[in-house]
Each structure stands twice: as C-alpha cells, then as structure tokens.
Design a protein around this motif. Structure first.
Motif, mmCIF file in Angstrom:
data_model
loop_
_atom_site.group_PDB
_atom_site.id
_atom_site.type_symbol
_atom_site.label_atom_id
_atom_site.label_comp_id
_atom_site.label_asym_id
_atom_site.label_seq_id
_atom_site.Cartn_x
_atom_site.Cartn_y
_atom_site.Cartn_z
ATOM 1 N N GLU A 254 -69.095 13.620 74.559
ATOM 2 C CA GLU A 254 -68.857 15.568 74.530
ATOM 3 C C GLU A 254 -66.885 15.211 74.657
ATOM 4 O OE1 GLU A 254 -69.152 19.980 74.911
ATOM 5 O OE2 GLU A 254 -70.092 18.479 75.879
ATOM 6 N N ILE A 255 -66.608 14.892 75.953
ATOM 7 C CA ILE A 255 -64.957 15.199 76.232
ATOM 8 C C ILE A 255 -64.278 13.787 75.527
ATOM 9 C CG2 ILE A 255 -63.491 14.288 78.004
ATOM 10 C CD1 ILE A 255 -65.013 16.925 78.294
ATOM 11 N N THR A 256 -64.782 12.681 75.169
ATOM 12 C CA THR A 256 -64.074 11.818 74.776
ATOM 13 C C THR A 256 -64.093 11.640 73.137
ATOM 14 O OG1 THR A 256 -65.486 10.095 75.104
ATOM 15 C CG2 THR A 256 -64.330 10.486 76.613
ATOM 16 N N GLY A 257 -65.323 12.630 72.785
ATOM 17 C CA GLY A 257 -65.600 12.266 71.123
ATOM 18 C C GLY A 257 -65.322 11.270 70.503
ATOM 19 N N GLN A 258 -66.714 10.063 71.502
ATOM 20 C CA GLN A 258 -66.607 9.096 70.832
ATOM 21 C C GLN A 258 -68.462 8.877 70.532
ATOM 22 O OE1 GLN A 258 -64.191 6.737 73.984
ATOM 23 N NE2 GLN A 258 -65.994 6.506 73.995
ATOM 24 N N GLY A 259 -68.543 7.931 69.609
ATOM 25 C CA GLY A 259 -70.322 7.748 69.499
ATOM 26 C C GLY A 259 -71.348 6.725 70.270
ATOM 27 N N ALA A 260 -70.687 6.306 71.433
ATOM 28 C CA ALA A 260 -71.232 5.911 72.107
ATOM 29 C C ALA A 260 -70.050 5.165 73.343
ATOM 30 C CB ALA A 260 -72.082 3.814 72.043
ATOM 31 N N LEU A 261 -70.264 4.591 74.568
ATOM 32 C CA LEU A 261 -69.409 4.495 75.692
ATOM 33 C C LEU A 261 -68.830 2.903 75.547
ATOM 34 C CD1 LEU A 261 -71.928 4.562 78.897
ATOM 35 C CD2 LEU A 261 -70.310 6.504 78.343
ATOM 36 N N LEU A 262 -67.954 3.831 76.341
ATOM 37 C CA LEU A 262 -66.733 2.688 75.646
ATOM 38 C C LEU A 262 -65.988 2.134 74.255
ATOM 39 C CD1 LEU A 262 -67.163 -0.787 78.723
ATOM 40 C CD2 LEU A 262 -65.880 1.651 78.719
ATOM 41 N N ASP A 263 -66.884 2.823 73.270
ATOM 42 C CA ASP A 263 -66.405 2.757 71.667
ATOM 43 C C ASP A 263 -64.587 2.823 72.092
ATOM 44 O OD1 ASP A 263 -68.378 2.344 70.693
ATOM 45 O OD2 ASP A 263 -68.975 4.882 70.034
ATOM 46 N N ASN A 264 -63.944 2.863 72.885
ATOM 47 C CA ASN A 264 -62.468 2.756 72.997
ATOM 48 C C ASN A 264 -62.121 2.066 73.498
ATOM 49 O OD1 ASN A 264 -63.194 4.075 75.559
ATOM 50 N ND2 ASN A 264 -62.048 4.856 75.964
ATOM 51 N N ILE A 268 -63.995 -4.723 75.922
ATOM 52 C CA ILE A 268 -64.997 -4.992 77.667
ATOM 53 C C ILE A 268 -66.375 -4.434 77.168
ATOM 54 C CG2 ILE A 268 -65.412 -3.102 79.296
ATOM 55 C CD1 ILE A 268 -61.999 -2.781 79.045
ATOM 56 N N GLN A 269 -65.938 -3.512 75.900
ATOM 57 C CA GLN A 269 -68.160 -3.029 75.475
ATOM 58 C C GLN A 269 -68.198 -4.514 74.915
ATOM 59 O OE1 GLN A 269 -68.061 -1.503 71.649
ATOM 60 N NE2 GLN A 269 -69.203 0.426 72.834
#
Length: 323
Positions: A254-264, A268-269
């Motif tokens: 919610e904070i990052t607006g991502q669909g999954a962890l480490l999308d940014n 690394i993902q």
C-alpha cells in the motif's frame, strides 16, 4: 529511535556551536543496522548532513564490499556521493515532522508486537530447538561468544549476531521486518496516506520500507515452516509469524504502490527467485542433520556437527548474511 536521537544530538550540538560527526556502527543485516550504506547516509536526519561522517562495518561485509578493487571503488564512490549530495540538499531541508510523529506512533506498536513474540514464555524453547542457534557458537568466525555471561545460552543473554544469524538460517528473517505490519495497521487512513506520499519524498522512510521489504522478499515461509513444526508448539508460532508477514506485506505494498515485494528492485527480486531452489536443498539438509544430531550417540555427534557447520556456511554464503 535512532533517527530521533541523531537529530536531537545534531540540534543540541548546533545550538552549542559544536561541529558534530556521528560514528555509525553498521551491522551486516538489516535486522541489526545493515543495508546499503549510501541510502543510510541519505536517510539520516538533515541536521547531521554537514559533509562529515564516520562508520565501522561488520567483518562479514568487508569481503563483500572491499575484497575486489572495482567493487570497493564503486562502494566508496557511492558513499562519497551520498555525503556530498545530502550535504548540498540541506540548504532547503524538507519538513517531515508530522510524518515522523506517525512513524513514531507506528514504531511503538511495532515494538509491542515484536516483544509479544519473543517474550512469549514458549518462544525461546521453540526457537532454540528448531534453529541452529546452539551450533553457531562453534563456527570459527567471530571474536565474541554467542552469549553474555556464563549462564548458558538464553534469550536474556544472546548477542545480536547469533540472534539474527539463526533467524536468517531458518528463513524467517524476522528481526528485519516483524512488527511493521501491526505498526502501520494501527494508523488511520489519513496517516497512511501521508506516509504513501512521504515514500516518494522522504529518504528515511523510503529506506526503512525498502529495507523491510528486501528482508521479507528474502524470507521463505514455506521452508521456515519445515523448521518450525519440529517442535510441538511450532505450528502456533509459525502461524503468528505468517500472519504478521501478511499484514506487513499488505502495508508495504500500500505504501509503495507495488504489485509485489521488490518490484522496484527487479534485479534483486530475480536473484532471490533464482537462488531459492538451491538454498532449499541446503535448508533441508540442515534440518535433517540437526534432527540426527539431536538423537545421535556421542561418537556420531562430531561428524554431524561438521555437517551442520557446512550447511550454516552454505546458507550464509547464499544469503550473503550471517548476522
């Protein structure tokens, strides 16, 4: 708490006309103060950005960051860049005092959640029996004993490195993220909306969230359960950690607006995804070796101990973390 204290120290020194240079002791893992050094520098309170910094790094990261000339040059370049840019920005510092109040309120709830887990009367017997924490002290990698005092290994006297080390080996990595879900869930919609905006503009908050999501992405709860259920209370403790993981994941996305962890952080993902099938084998070998060691006669224990050490070293190399 560190963010607040560093800002207060810097303001006090400025009022007294004293130039301050903070000396940071940086750990290897996020759970004890690790993570990317340049982002940590940028995330420090603006009052501390004066072109001067000093820090010491844990031994395990020395080889990762300085053993190869090109990587050492790149790392030092990133540190110098962070100090220079952060100091230049302080001509017009942004005010994040209201967001800091929200984060501080969430942090108090997060701490209560974390302590609720580790201070449960059944926690230490569970953790000691399912993790390799009792074997870590036999590794020839540290100058300090795993516990303080001579009363044996216990939650009250375990040192930070073996504590984080054991969590990483079991693939929970809880010290790097546990509690953040409960903390953020305690805030109202308005505060969470402000923190969504702050993720884009406040380096401290972005670094904190990104460090937590990296540790969560490195966790592997399906494998962690294989450790947990070897104790009669294991499923209950595993469920407690899994529920907090789900809360933290929802909050971070919610904070990052991502669909999954480490999308940014897609590199690394992807690296984690590629590595996991190989580390699964080492985790399973470690579980088997610990179970055999627990039931073995004294003549067989030294050989099994060496096998456990090999699995600990293998996982530490793959995870690029000890404690």
């Amino acid at each position: 708490a560190l963010q607040v204290a560093q800002g207060a120290i810097a303001r006090t020194c400025a009022d007294a006309g004293v130039r301050v240079r903070l000396f940071h002791g940086r750990g290897g893992t996020v759970g004890r103060g690790g993570g990317r050094a340049n982002r940590a520098i940028s995330a420090a309170p603006h009052q501390t950005h004066n072109g001067s910094i000093r820090f010491t790094e844990q031994g395990e990261v020395i080889s990762f960051r300085y053993a190869l000339g090109d990587i050492a040059h790149r790392h030092l370049e990133q540190i110098v860049h962070a100090v220079v840019v952060s100091s230049a920005r302080e001509a017009e510092p942004q005010d994040h005092s209201s967001e800091l109040e929200s984060v501080s309120a969430a942090a108090r709830v997060a701490m209560e959640a974390y302590r609720g887990l580790v201070h449960d009367p059944g926690f230490w017997p569970w953790f000691e029996s399912i993790s390799p924490v009792g074997h870590v002290g036999g590794l020839p990698i540290a100058s300090r004993p795993v516990s303080r005092g001579g009363s044996g290994l216990a939650l009250a006297n375990i040192r930070a490195i073996p504590w984080s080390f054991a969590w990483i080996q079991t693939r929970y990595l809880a010290p790097g993220w546990f509690g953040i879900g409960a903390g953020l869930a305690s805030l109202d919609d308005r505060d969470r909306a402000h923190l969504r905006d702050a993720y884009q503009t406040w380096p401290f908050w972005a670094t904190l969230i990104d460090n937590a999501q990296q540790e969560m992405a490195r966790a592997r709860l399906g494998m962690a359960r294989q450790y947990a259920v070897r104790h009669p209370d294991g499923q209950a403790f595993h469920d407690l950690v899994r529920e907090e993981f789900a809360r933290a994941e929802r909050a971070i996305l919610e904070i990052t607006g991502q669909g999954a962890l480490l999308d940014n952080r897609p590199v690394i993902q992807r690296a984690i995804d590629v590595r996991n099938p190989w580390t699964d084998v080492i985790n399973l070998a470690q579980i088997e070796a610990m179970d055999r060691h627990a039931g073995a006669d004294e003549s067989r224990k030294p050989g099994l101990e060496r096998l456990i050490f090999s699995t600990i070293n293998g996982l530490a190399a793959a995870m690029q973390s000890t404690g």
